[in-house]
Design a protein around this motif. Structure first.
Motif, mmCIF file in Angstrom:
data_model
loop_
_atom_site.group_PDB
_atom_site.id
_atom_site.type_symbol
_atom_site.label_atom_id
_atom_site.label_comp_id
_atom_site.label_asym_id
_atom_site.label_seq_id
_atom_site.Cartn_x
_atom_site.Cartn_y
_atom_site.Cartn_z
ATOM 1 N N GLU A 226 0.828 -0.926 0.048
ATOM 2 C CA GLU A 226 0.418 -0.101 -0.266
ATOM 3 C C GLU A 226 1.070 1.724 0.158
ATOM 4 O OE1 GLU A 226 -2.831 0.953 -1.171
ATOM 5 O OE2 GLU A 226 -3.728 0.135 0.283
ATOM 6 N N THR A 227 0.601 2.610 -1.042
ATOM 7 C CA THR A 227 1.310 3.593 -0.235
ATOM 8 C C THR A 227 0.680 4.319 -0.156
ATOM 9 O OG1 THR A 227 -0.070 4.476 -2.603
ATOM 10 C CG2 THR A 227 1.692 3.225 -3.170
ATOM 11 N N LEU A 228 1.382 5.556 0.915
ATOM 12 C CA LEU A 228 0.775 6.612 1.663
ATOM 13 C C LEU A 228 -0.701 7.295 0.760
ATOM 14 C CD1 LEU A 228 3.370 8.634 2.228
ATOM 15 C CD2 LEU A 228 1.877 7.671 3.920
ATOM 16 N N LEU A 229 -0.960 7.089 -0.167
ATOM 17 C CA LEU A 229 -2.044 7.601 -0.722
ATOM 18 C C LEU A 229 -2.903 6.739 -0.634
ATOM 19 C CD1 LEU A 229 -0.784 9.519 -4.074
ATOM 20 C CD2 LEU A 229 -2.266 10.780 -2.093
ATOM 21 N N GLY A 230 -3.029 5.222 -0.931
ATOM 22 C CA GLY A 230 -3.714 4.435 -0.374
ATOM 23 C C GLY A 230 -4.148 4.657 0.832
ATOM 24 N N TYR A 231 -3.616 4.991 1.902
ATOM 25 C CA TYR A 231 -3.428 4.842 3.460
ATOM 26 C C TYR A 231 -4.526 5.914 3.580
ATOM 27 C CZ TYR A 231 -0.099 0.811 5.042
ATOM 28 O OH TYR A 231 0.418 0.046 5.108
ATOM 29 N N TYR A 232 -4.178 6.806 3.080
ATOM 30 C CA TYR A 232 -4.966 8.105 3.613
ATOM 31 C C TYR A 232 -6.288 8.361 3.080
ATOM 32 C CZ TYR A 232 -0.802 9.700 5.213
ATOM 33 O OH TYR A 232 0.378 11.075 6.248
ATOM 34 N N ALA A 233 -6.250 8.015 2.104
ATOM 35 C CA ALA A 233 -7.698 7.444 0.932
ATOM 36 C C ALA A 233 -8.397 6.841 1.859
ATOM 37 C CB ALA A 233 -7.755 6.447 -0.317
ATOM 38 N N LYS A 234 -8.175 5.392 2.404
ATOM 39 C CA LYS A 234 -8.855 4.994 3.665
ATOM 40 C C LYS A 234 -8.230 5.099 5.744
ATOM 41 C CE LYS A 234 -6.956 1.425 1.457
ATOM 42 N NZ LYS A 234 -7.009 0.005 0.772
ATOM 43 N N SER A 235 -8.341 6.313 5.109
ATOM 44 C CA SER A 235 -7.774 6.997 6.619
ATOM 45 C C SER A 235 -8.746 6.025 7.918
ATOM 46 C CB SER A 235 -7.672 8.670 6.595
ATOM 47 O OG SER A 235 -7.286 8.913 7.940
ATOM 48 N N GLY A 326 -17.853 14.968 7.384
ATOM 49 C CA GLY A 326 -17.087 14.780 8.679
ATOM 50 C C GLY A 326 -16.353 13.675 8.343
ATOM 51 N N GLU A 327 -15.812 12.535 9.465
ATOM 52 C CA GLU A 327 -14.930 11.224 9.392
ATOM 53 C C GLU A 327 -15.903 10.162 8.714
ATOM 54 O OE1 GLU A 327 -12.695 10.684 12.886
ATOM 55 O OE2 GLU A 327 -12.537 11.983 13.377
ATOM 56 N N SER A 328 -16.539 9.830 8.476
ATOM 57 C CA SER A 328 -17.592 9.239 8.122
ATOM 58 C C SER A 328 -17.353 9.467 6.918
ATOM 59 C CB SER A 328 -19.280 8.878 8.265
ATOM 60 O OG SER A 328 -20.033 10.287 7.309
ATOM 61 N N SER A 329 -17.186 10.257 5.912
ATOM 62 C CA SER A 329 -17.263 10.658 4.719
ATOM 63 C C SER A 329 -16.087 9.707 3.989
ATOM 64 C CB SER A 329 -17.376 12.153 3.962
ATOM 65 O OG SER A 329 -16.426 12.162 2.233
ATOM 66 N N LYS A 330 -15.981 8.964 2.583
ATOM 67 C CA LYS A 330 -14.706 8.213 2.290
ATOM 68 C C LYS A 330 -14.192 9.769 1.272
ATOM 69 C CE LYS A 330 -17.327 8.150 -2.283
ATOM 70 N NZ LYS A 330 -17.107 6.706 -3.951
ATOM 71 N N PHE A 331 -13.929 10.910 1.242
ATOM 72 C CA PHE A 331 -13.483 11.579 1.150
ATOM 73 C C PHE A 331 -12.381 12.721 1.993
ATOM 74 C CE2 PHE A 331 -17.121 11.773 -1.820
ATOM 75 C CZ PHE A 331 -16.244 11.229 -3.406
ATOM 76 N N TYR A 332 -12.964 11.659 3.288
ATOM 77 C CA TYR A 332 -12.537 12.913 4.928
ATOM 78 C C TYR A 332 -11.309 12.151 4.943
ATOM 79 C CZ TYR A 332 -11.165 14.071 9.510
ATOM 80 O OH TYR A 332 -11.177 14.799 10.467
ATOM 81 N N GLY A 333 -10.406 11.321 4.498
ATOM 82 C CA GLY A 333 -9.167 11.493 4.287
ATOM 83 C C GLY A 333 -7.951 11.912 3.792
ATOM 84 N N LEU A 334 -8.540 12.140 2.552
ATOM 85 C CA LEU A 334 -7.266 13.112 2.049
ATOM 86 C C LEU A 334 -7.903 14.508 1.730
ATOM 87 C CD1 LEU A 334 -6.712 10.367 -1.043
ATOM 88 C CD2 LEU A 334 -4.875 11.694 0.331
ATOM 89 N N MET A 335 -9.136 14.737 2.360
ATOM 90 C CA MET A 335 -9.114 15.672 3.010
ATOM 91 C C MET A 335 -8.521 16.619 3.641
ATOM 92 S SD MET A 335 -13.230 16.802 1.680
ATOM 93 C CE MET A 335 -13.533 17.072 0.057
ATOM 94 N N ASN A 336 -8.121 15.509 5.058
ATOM 95 C CA ASN A 336 -7.693 16.213 5.689
ATOM 96 C C ASN A 336 -5.905 16.224 5.842
ATOM 97 O OD1 ASN A 336 -8.117 16.662 8.495
ATOM 98 N ND2 ASN A 336 -7.561 14.936 9.543
ATOM 99 N N VAL A 337 -5.697 15.427 5.149
ATOM 100 C CA VAL A 337 -3.575 15.867 5.207
ATOM 101 C C VAL A 337 -3.712 16.837 5.110
ATOM 102 C CG1 VAL A 337 -1.880 14.770 3.387
ATOM 103 C CG2 VAL A 337 -3.711 13.685 3.743
ATOM 104 N N PRO A 338 -2.969 17.734 5.522
ATOM 105 C CA PRO A 338 -1.828 18.937 5.438
ATOM 106 C C PRO A 338 -1.405 19.644 4.139
ATOM 107 C CG PRO A 338 -0.935 17.669 7.159
ATOM 108 C CD PRO A 338 -2.267 17.085 6.697
ATOM 109 N N PHE A 339 -1.866 20.534 3.910
ATOM 110 C CA PHE A 339 -2.223 20.948 2.145
ATOM 111 C C PHE A 339 -0.852 21.006 2.254
ATOM 112 C CE2 PHE A 339 -0.889 25.018 4.748
ATOM 113 C CZ PHE A 339 -0.374 25.525 4.326
ATOM 114 N N TRP A 340 0.581 21.362 2.424
ATOM 115 C CA TRP A 340 1.589 21.526 2.390
ATOM 116 C C TRP A 340 2.281 19.741 2.000
ATOM 117 C CZ3 TRP A 340 4.850 18.402 5.696
ATOM 118 C CH2 TRP A 340 3.760 18.100 6.892
ATOM 119 N N GLN A 341 1.803 18.695 2.644
ATOM 120 C CA GLN A 341 2.319 17.580 2.492
ATOM 121 C C GLN A 341 1.862 16.656 1.293
ATOM 122 O OE1 GLN A 341 0.965 15.332 7.068
ATOM 123 N NE2 GLN A 341 1.116 13.712 6.314
#
Length: 429
Positions: A226-235, A326-341
Motif C-alpha cells: 500500500e502506498t501512502l495515498l492508499g492509506y490516506y484514502a482509507k484513513s 465528517g470522518e464518515s465521508s470517504k473523502f475525509y482522509g485525503l481532505m484532512n491531509v495537511p495541504f503542504w504534505q
C-alpha cells in the motif's frame, strides 16, 4: 577501419534508400556528423535537440538509481528480512542486496521501454523517409520511472507501442504531438490493465506473486504494498494487523498505520512504496534545480503547479476545519491531509518537474505557463481526493491540460493583441 568510418560508409552506401534514416540515426547518435557547412552565415549553438534530451536524462538518472535501491529495500522490508532505514543514509537502504533486486526488476523495464519505443521510431522513419527523431530518448527513460516495479514486460511493450504511435507519430512525430507520450503510455496501462496500476500489491516487488501463492493454498504471510495515498484514502477505515509470535491481532486504522510506518522525512527522502522513480522528493528537487539552471525546464510551470496543488489542498483543509464534511465521508482522509504534505506524497512533484514542463505539449507563453501549471496542480489534488479508488490524479491532470495548452496560449496572445490595439487607438486619437 573504426566503427565511425564503417558507419559513415554504410550511411553513404544507403543514401537515398529506405534504410538511410536508420544508419544516419546510429551514426549521429554515437558521433558528431561528418558534414560541415561551407557558405552563408550560420548560427552556432550547443543546445541542439540531442543535447537537450541528454540533459533531461542526466536529471532523471539519480531518480532511477534511487528507485533501484528502493525496489530492493521495500521488497526485503516487506518480507521482514531487514530493519527500516533511519533516514536517507540508513545502513539498510544502500546495500548490494537491494541494488541487485532493483537491477533485476527495473533494468528490464528500461530495456523494454527503449527497445520497443526506438524500434517503433525506426519503423516510422524508414516508412516515411525522414530522419529518426531524438524525442523518445527522454520518454524512454520516463516510462520505467512512472510504472509499478512488477508490471509485466509484455504489458509495458504493448503500452509503449500505443503511446508512441497514437501519442506522437499520428500527429507527425516529435514536436507535433499534443499529448505527452510517456503519460499517454501510463494512461493506456491504467485503463487497459487497472489491476496492475493500482491497489495495495503492485508497488512492492513480490507482493503480487506472494498473493497468488496464498490464493493457491500456500501457508504464507501476505505482503502489503500500500502506498501512502492508499492509506490516506482509507484513513478512517479499520485495519487488522496479525499479532506476532502468537500475540493477539491489533486493530487500528489505515491513517494511524501510515503514521506508524512512515515519517515526514521518509516521505521527503523517498523511502516509501510507489512508482520506481517518483518517491524521492529530495532527488526530484535536485533535478528541478538542474533543469532550471540549464534553462531546459520552465520554472514558471514548476512553481505554478505547486501553487495550484497547495491552493487546492488548502481549500480542502478549510472544508474539513469548517465541519462541512465528517470522518464518515470517504473523502475525509485525503481532505484532512495537511495541504503542504500533498507535495511529498504521490507523484505531484515528479509530474511538475519532468512531465508538465515538456516544451512540446506545455503552454508556450509566459502568462500561459502560469495558468497551465496552476490548473495542473489544482486539478491533480482534486482528482486525488475525489477518486479514492485510485488516489492519484497527476497524469490525468497533465494530459487534460496538454489538450487545453494551445487554447490557453491563444487567449493569452489575443489578450495581448487587444491591449496593444487599445494603446494604438489612444496614441492615434
Amino acid at each position: 577501419m573504426g566503427l565511425k568510418s564503417n558507419l559513415h560508409n554504410l550511411k553513404e552506401k544507403y543514401k537515398g534508400t529506405k534504410m538511410a534514416p536508420a544508419f544516419n540515426a546510429i551514426h549521429t547518435f554515437l558521433y558528431l556528423p561528418n558534414e560541415t557547412t561551407h557558405n552563408g552565415t550560420h548560427i552556432k549553438a550547443a543546445d541542439d535537440l540531442k543535447r537537450t534530451m541528454n540533459i533531461v536524462i542526466m536529471a532523471l538518472v539519480p531518480c532511477l538509481i534511487f528507485g533501484m535501491f528502493n525496489a530492493g529495500y521495500q521488497h526485503y522490508l516487506a518480507l521482514g528480512e531487514i530493519d527500516a532505514a533511519n533516514g536517507f543514509l540508513g545502513s539498510s537502504f544502500w546495500t548490494m542486496d537491494n541494488l541487485i533486486v532493483g537491477l533485476w526488476q527495473v533494468l528490464p523495464l528500461v530495456v523494454v521501454s527503449y527497445g520497443v519505443g526506438l524500434a517503433v521510431e525506426f519503423v516510422f522513419a524508414v516508412i516515411k523517409g525522414h530522419e529518426v527523431e531524438e524525442g523518445y530518448l527522454v520518454t524512454g527513460m520516463l516510462v520505467p520511472l512512472i510504472v509499478p516495479v512488477d508490471i509485466p514486460l509484455w504489458m509495458l511493450a504493448v503500452a509503449v507501442v500505443f503511446g508512441v504511435v497514437i501519442g506522437k507519430e499520428v500527429f507527425g512525430g516529435t514536436g507535433m504531438n499534443i499529448l505527452n507520450p510517456a503519460l499517454t503510455i501510463r494512461a493506456f496501462l491504467f485503463f487497459a490493465y487497472p489491476t496492475w496500476m493500482s491497489g495495495d500489491k503492485v508497488w512492492v516487488h513480490g507482493a503480487v506473486e506472494r498473493d497468488q501463492m496464498i490464493a493457491a493454498g500456500e501457508n504464507l504471510d501476505a505482503i502489503s504494498g500500500e502506498t501512502l495515498l492508499g492509506y490516506y484514502a482509507k484513513s478512517g477505515q479499520e485495519l487488522t494487523l496479525a499479532g506476532s509470535n502468537g500475540a493477539a491481532d491489533v486493530v487500528t486504522t489505515y491513517g494511524d498505520r501510515a503514521s506508524e510506518l512512515y515519517s515526514i522525512w521518509d516521505m521527503f527522502w523517498g523511502i516509501i512504496p510507489g512508482s520506481v522513480g517518483e518517491t524521492s522528493k529530495f532527488l526530484i528537487i535536485i533535478g528541478a534545480l538542474f533543469l532550471i539552471f540549464t534553462k531546459i525546464g520552465s520554472w514558471r510551470i514548476i512553481v505554478s503547479t505547486l501553487i495550484g496543488a497547495l491552493t487546492m489542498g488548502l481549500i480542502f483543509n478549510g472544508v474539513v476545519d469548517a465541519g462541512w464534511i465528517g470522518e464518515s465521508s470517504k473523502f475525509y482522509g485525503l481532505m484532512n491531509v495537511p495541504f503542504w504534505q500533498h507535495l511529498i506524497i504521490g507523484s505531484i512533484l515528479f509530474g511538475a518537474v519532468y512531465m508538465a514542463t515538456d516544451p512540446v505539449t506545455a503552454s508556450q507563453t509566459n502568462k500561459g505557463k502560469w495558468i497551465y501549471g496552476f490548473l495542473i496542480g489544482f486539478i491533480s489534488i482534486m482528482i486525488r481526493v475525489f477518486n479514492p479508488a485510485y488516489p492519484e490524479g497527476v497524469f490525468l491532470a497533465i494530459l487534460l491540460m496538454n489538450v487545453f495548452a494551445p487554447t490557453i496560449d491563444h487567449y493569452v496572445v489575443q489578450g495581448n493583441v487587444k491591449r496593444r490595439m487599445k494603446r494604438l487607438k489612444v496614441k492615434t486619437a
